[in-house]
Design a protein around this motif. Structure first.
Motif, short mmCIF file in Angstrom:
data_model
loop_
_atom_site.label_atom_id
_atom_site.label_comp_id
_atom_site.label_asym_id
_atom_site.label_seq_id
_atom_site.Cartn_x
_atom_site.Cartn_y
_atom_site.Cartn_z
N THR A 136 0.85 -1.20 0.00
CA THR A 136 0.00 0.00 0.00
C THR A 136 0.88 1.24 0.00
N ASN A 137 0.25 2.37 -0.28
CA ASN A 137 0.93 3.66 -0.22
C ASN A 137 0.01 4.63 0.53
N LYS A 138 0.47 5.06 1.74
CA LYS A 138 -0.27 5.98 2.59
C LYS A 138 -1.55 5.36 3.15
N ILE A 139 -1.68 4.03 3.08
CA ILE A 139 -2.83 3.30 3.63
C ILE A 139 -2.28 2.20 4.55
N TYR A 140 -2.94 1.96 5.66
CA TYR A 140 -2.45 0.98 6.64
C TYR A 140 -2.35 -0.42 6.03
N ASN A 141 -1.25 -1.12 6.35
CA ASN A 141 -1.01 -2.48 5.88
C ASN A 141 -0.29 -3.25 6.98
N ASP A 142 -0.89 -4.35 7.45
CA ASP A 142 -0.27 -5.12 8.53
C ASP A 142 0.70 -6.18 8.01
N GLY A 143 0.86 -6.27 6.68
CA GLY A 143 1.81 -7.21 6.10
C GLY A 143 1.34 -8.65 6.04
N SER A 144 0.10 -8.93 6.40
CA SER A 144 -0.41 -10.31 6.40
C SER A 144 -0.93 -10.75 5.02
N GLY A 145 -1.08 -9.81 4.13
CA GLY A 145 -1.65 -10.13 2.81
C GLY A 145 -3.15 -9.99 2.77
N SER A 146 -3.78 -9.81 3.93
CA SER A 146 -5.22 -9.59 4.00
C SER A 146 -5.49 -8.12 4.25
N VAL A 147 -6.76 -7.75 4.29
CA VAL A 147 -7.09 -6.33 4.44
C VAL A 147 -8.40 -6.18 5.20
N ARG A 153 -11.52 -0.41 7.59
CA ARG A 153 -10.42 0.47 7.99
C ARG A 153 -9.77 1.10 6.76
N ALA A 154 -9.60 0.30 5.68
CA ALA A 154 -9.00 0.83 4.45
C ALA A 154 -9.86 1.96 3.89
N TYR A 155 -11.18 1.79 3.94
CA TYR A 155 -12.09 2.83 3.43
C TYR A 155 -11.94 4.11 4.24
N GLU A 156 -11.87 3.97 5.57
CA GLU A 156 -11.71 5.15 6.42
C GLU A 156 -10.37 5.86 6.16
N ASP A 157 -9.31 5.07 5.92
CA ASP A 157 -8.01 5.68 5.61
C ASP A 157 -8.07 6.50 4.33
N PHE A 158 -8.74 5.95 3.32
CA PHE A 158 -8.87 6.68 2.05
C PHE A 158 -9.66 7.98 2.25
N MET A 159 -10.75 7.89 3.01
CA MET A 159 -11.61 9.06 3.19
C MET A 159 -10.89 10.18 3.92
N MET A 178 -0.24 9.72 -4.50
CA MET A 178 -1.64 9.43 -4.17
C MET A 178 -1.73 8.20 -3.25
N PRO A 179 -2.73 8.12 -2.37
CA PRO A 179 -2.96 6.90 -1.58
C PRO A 179 -3.45 5.78 -2.51
N TYR A 180 -2.88 4.60 -2.39
CA TYR A 180 -3.33 3.47 -3.22
C TYR A 180 -2.97 2.14 -2.56
N MET A 181 -3.64 1.09 -3.03
CA MET A 181 -3.42 -0.27 -2.54
C MET A 181 -3.16 -1.17 -3.75
N ILE A 182 -2.22 -2.12 -3.60
CA ILE A 182 -1.84 -3.02 -4.70
C ILE A 182 -2.29 -4.44 -4.35
N TYR A 183 -3.13 -5.02 -5.20
CA TYR A 183 -3.62 -6.38 -5.00
C TYR A 183 -3.11 -7.29 -6.13
N LYS A 184 -2.82 -8.52 -5.79
CA LYS A 184 -2.50 -9.52 -6.81
C LYS A 184 -3.67 -10.47 -6.91
N HIS A 185 -4.15 -10.72 -8.15
CA HIS A 185 -5.26 -11.66 -8.38
C HIS A 185 -4.71 -12.92 -9.04
N SER A 186 -5.10 -14.05 -8.49
CA SER A 186 -4.67 -15.35 -9.04
C SER A 186 -5.88 -16.22 -9.36
N ASP A 187 -7.02 -15.60 -9.69
CA ASP A 187 -8.23 -16.38 -9.98
C ASP A 187 -8.19 -17.01 -11.36
#
Length: 448
Positions: free
Chosen positions: A32-43, A47-53, A100-109
Motif C-alpha cells: 500500500t501507499n499511505k494506507i495501513y497495511n499489517d503485512g499479512s496479505g489480507s485487508v 479500515r481501508a475505506y476510512e483511511d482513504f476518506m 496518491m494513496p493506493y493499494m496493490i492487490y495480486k489476483h490469481s483467480d
C-alpha cells in the motif's frame, strides 16, 4: 503488458471487490501507499475505506474521486510477488500518481496472474488530478516497463473476421471470453429474436437474459450475460452488458434484430434442412446430417422430453432461424411428432391382393317407365307413385342379392360400397324422392 484505467465514484465497491478475492484465497494484498497495511496479505475493508476518506478534503467536489487500474502481463510472463510490487509502484510513479494513496492487490483467480490498484485521484487541495493524455501516456509507460522487466509485448486482443469462436474456458479469463464471443457473434451472425440470439450463444456456453425494471421512478431495459458449462449450468457471476461493451447492450442487439430482417434469405437453409430431414432415421441422425452440412440445430425440451423449441444455425450463410420460420414441417411440434411419436406419422401402404380381380360395370337401369316418371313429376298420380316405389324396392333387393353373391366369391375391395354405387342407386329416382318429400311436408297433395 496491458494496463486498463477506469474511474468511478464507488470507492467502497472497489475495495469490496478486491477484498472478496482475498477472502476466496484467489488474491492477496501486496503493498500500500499511505494506507495501513499489517503485512499479512489480507485487508480490513472498513479500515481501508476510512483511511482513504481521510485523504479526501471535505471541500472536494469531484464526483468520481477514485480510479481502478489493472496491470496485465502476457500469460507467458512469470513474475514473483516482489516483481509485481515493484512493477506497480514504478507504473504509478511514471503515470504521475506516486503521491496518491493506493493499494496493490495480486489476483490469481485465472492462470494469467495480474495486479489491481485502487487509488484516489483527488489531491489534498481538493482538486482532481488531470487525466489528459492518459491513454497515450499509459501506452508509453507499458512499453518502458516491458523492456525494463523483460516482458513480452502484450496488446489487446483484436477481433478479426477469420478468428474462430471458442467455448468459454472456466480456467481462463471468463469476462474477456464472454465479451469476445458476444462481439464476434454480433458481427457475424444474423438473428431476429432473443431466442435465436441465445441459440447461437449457447453453442459457446453463454446465455443472455433481459432485465427490465424501474429504479427511482425510471424504467430501465438491459441485458445480462451468463457463462455456463456444457449442461447449461452457470459457472460464474453474471456480467451486465455495460461491463462488456456497447456492442453487447440492449440497444445494439435490438438494432441487429431490425437490420437482419432485410438481409436474411431462408431458401438455402430450408433446402438443406429439408434434404437432411427426408433422409434421416431419427433425431440423432438428423442432427448428424445437419452437422455435415455446416448447420447446428438446438432443440429445447420439457422435463418430459417433449420438443417445444428448435432453432437452426447455418454457419454457411451465418443465419439463425427458428424452425417455424423455415416452414410448418420444421416447427417444434412437427419435429416432436416425427421423432417422439413416429407411430402417429401417416402411411401410404396399401395391401395388394394375391390374385387379380376383375370388376365389371354394374348394369344400368334402362327402365323407360322410370325415366318418364322423373320427367313428369308434376303429373304423377298416387298409383303411379306407389308403382314407382315398389319398382325401386324390387331393384334394391336385386342389388342386395348381387352384392351378397360378390362377397361370397371370397374377396372384397376395401371401400367398394363407398366409392362404387351399386345397381340400387339411380340419381333420377333419388331426386324424385326428395322432391316428393318436400311437397308432402308443405301439405301439397298430388293432383288426380
Amino acid at each position: 503488458m496491458v494496463a486498463k484505467i477506469s474511474i468511478g465514484n464507488s470507492l467502497y465497491g472497489a475495495l469490496t471487490y478486491n477484498g472478496e478475492k482475498i477472502n476466496k484465497e484467489k488474491g492477496r494484498l501486496l503493498d500500500t501507499n499511505k494506507i495501513y497495511n499489517d503485512g499479512s496479505g489480507s485487508v480490513d475493508i472498513h479500515r481501508a475505506y476510512e483511511d482513504f476518506m481521510r485523504w479526501i478534503p471535505t471541500s472536494s467536489r469531484t464526483e468520481r474521486p477514485m480510479m481502478h487500474i489493472s496491470l496485465n502481463p502476457h500469460p507467458d510472463d512469470v513474475l514473483s510477488d516482489t516483481d509485481f510490487t515493484r512493477l506497480a509502484h514504478e507504473y504509478m510513479e511514471k503515470m504521475g500518481f506516486a503521491d496518491m494513496p493506493y493499494m496493490i492487490y495480486k489476483h490469481s483467480d485465472i492462470d494469467r496472474h495480474h495486479v489491481h490498484i485502487v487509488a484516489l485521484r483527488v489531491g489534498t487541495d481538493g482538486r482532481c488530478i488531470s487525466d489528459r493524455n492518459n491513454f497515450y501516456k499509459n501506452k508509453k509507460v507499458c512499453r518502458e516497463l516491458e523492456k525494463e522487466y523483460g516482458l513480452k509485448v502484450a496488446e489487446r486482443e483484436k477481433i478479426t473476421p477469420d478468428m474462430p469462436i471458442k467455448k468459454v474456458d472456466p480456467s481462463g479469463d471468463i469476462k474477456r471470453q464472454v465479451a469476445n464471443t458476444v462481439k464476434m457473434v454480433g458481427m457475424r451472425y444474423k438473428f431476429q429474436t432473443m431466442g435465436e440470439y441465445n441459440a447461437v450463444l449457447s453453442l459457446y456456453n453463454i446465455r443472455c437474459e433481459q432485465t427490465d425494471g424501474r429504479v427511482n421512478g425510471r424504467e430501465y431495459h438491459g441485458l445480462v450475460y451468463f457463462a455456463t458449462d456444457d449442461e447449461g449450468k452457470v459457472i460464474a457471476n453474471p456480467f451486465k452488458a455495460s461491463r462488456l461493451g456497447k456492442f453487447a447492450s440492449r440497444t445494439a442487439i435490438d438494432s441487429r434484430f431490425e437490420k437482419a430482417k432485410d438481409k436474411i434469405d431462408i431458401t438455402p437453409t430450408k433446402h438443406k434442412v429439408a434434404d437432411c430431414l427426408a433422409q434421416s432415421t431419427g433425431k440423432d441422425d438428423f442432427t448428424a446430417k445437419l452437422k455435415d452440412c455446416g448447420i447446428d440445430v438446438v432443440f429445447r425440451h420439457t422435463d418430459e422430453g417433449r420438443i417445444y423449441g428448435v432453432t437452426f444455425i447455418d454457419h454457411n450463410t451465418m443465419t439463425v432461424l427458428n424452425g417455424s420460420r423455415l416452414g410448418k414441417q420444421f416447427s417444434a411440434n412437427a419435429l416432436n411428432e416425427r421423432f417422439n411419436n413416429p407411430q402417429m406419422q401417416p402411411t401410404i401402404d396399401v395391401p395388394i391382393p394375391d390374385t387379380p380381380v376383375i370388376v365389371t360395370e354394374p348394369e344400368q337401369n334402362t327402365d323407360t317407365h322410370s325415366d318418364s316418371q322423373s320427367q313428369n313429376i308434376d303429373t304423377q298420380t298416387s298409383s303411379d307413385w306407389q308403382q314407382h316405389t315398389a319398382g325401386s324396392q324390387h331393384q334394391s333387393a336385386a342389388t342386395h342379392s348381387s352384392t351378397t353373391d360378390y362377397s361370397e366369391s371370397g374377396f372384397t375391395l376395401p371401400g367398394l360400397d363407398l366409392f362404387q354405387p351399386g345397381q340400387s342407386f339411380n340419381p333420377d329416382e333419388e331426386e324424385f324422392r326428395r322432391r316428393m318429400q318436400r311437397k308432402k311436408k308443405k301439405g301439397h297433395r298430388p293432383k288426380f
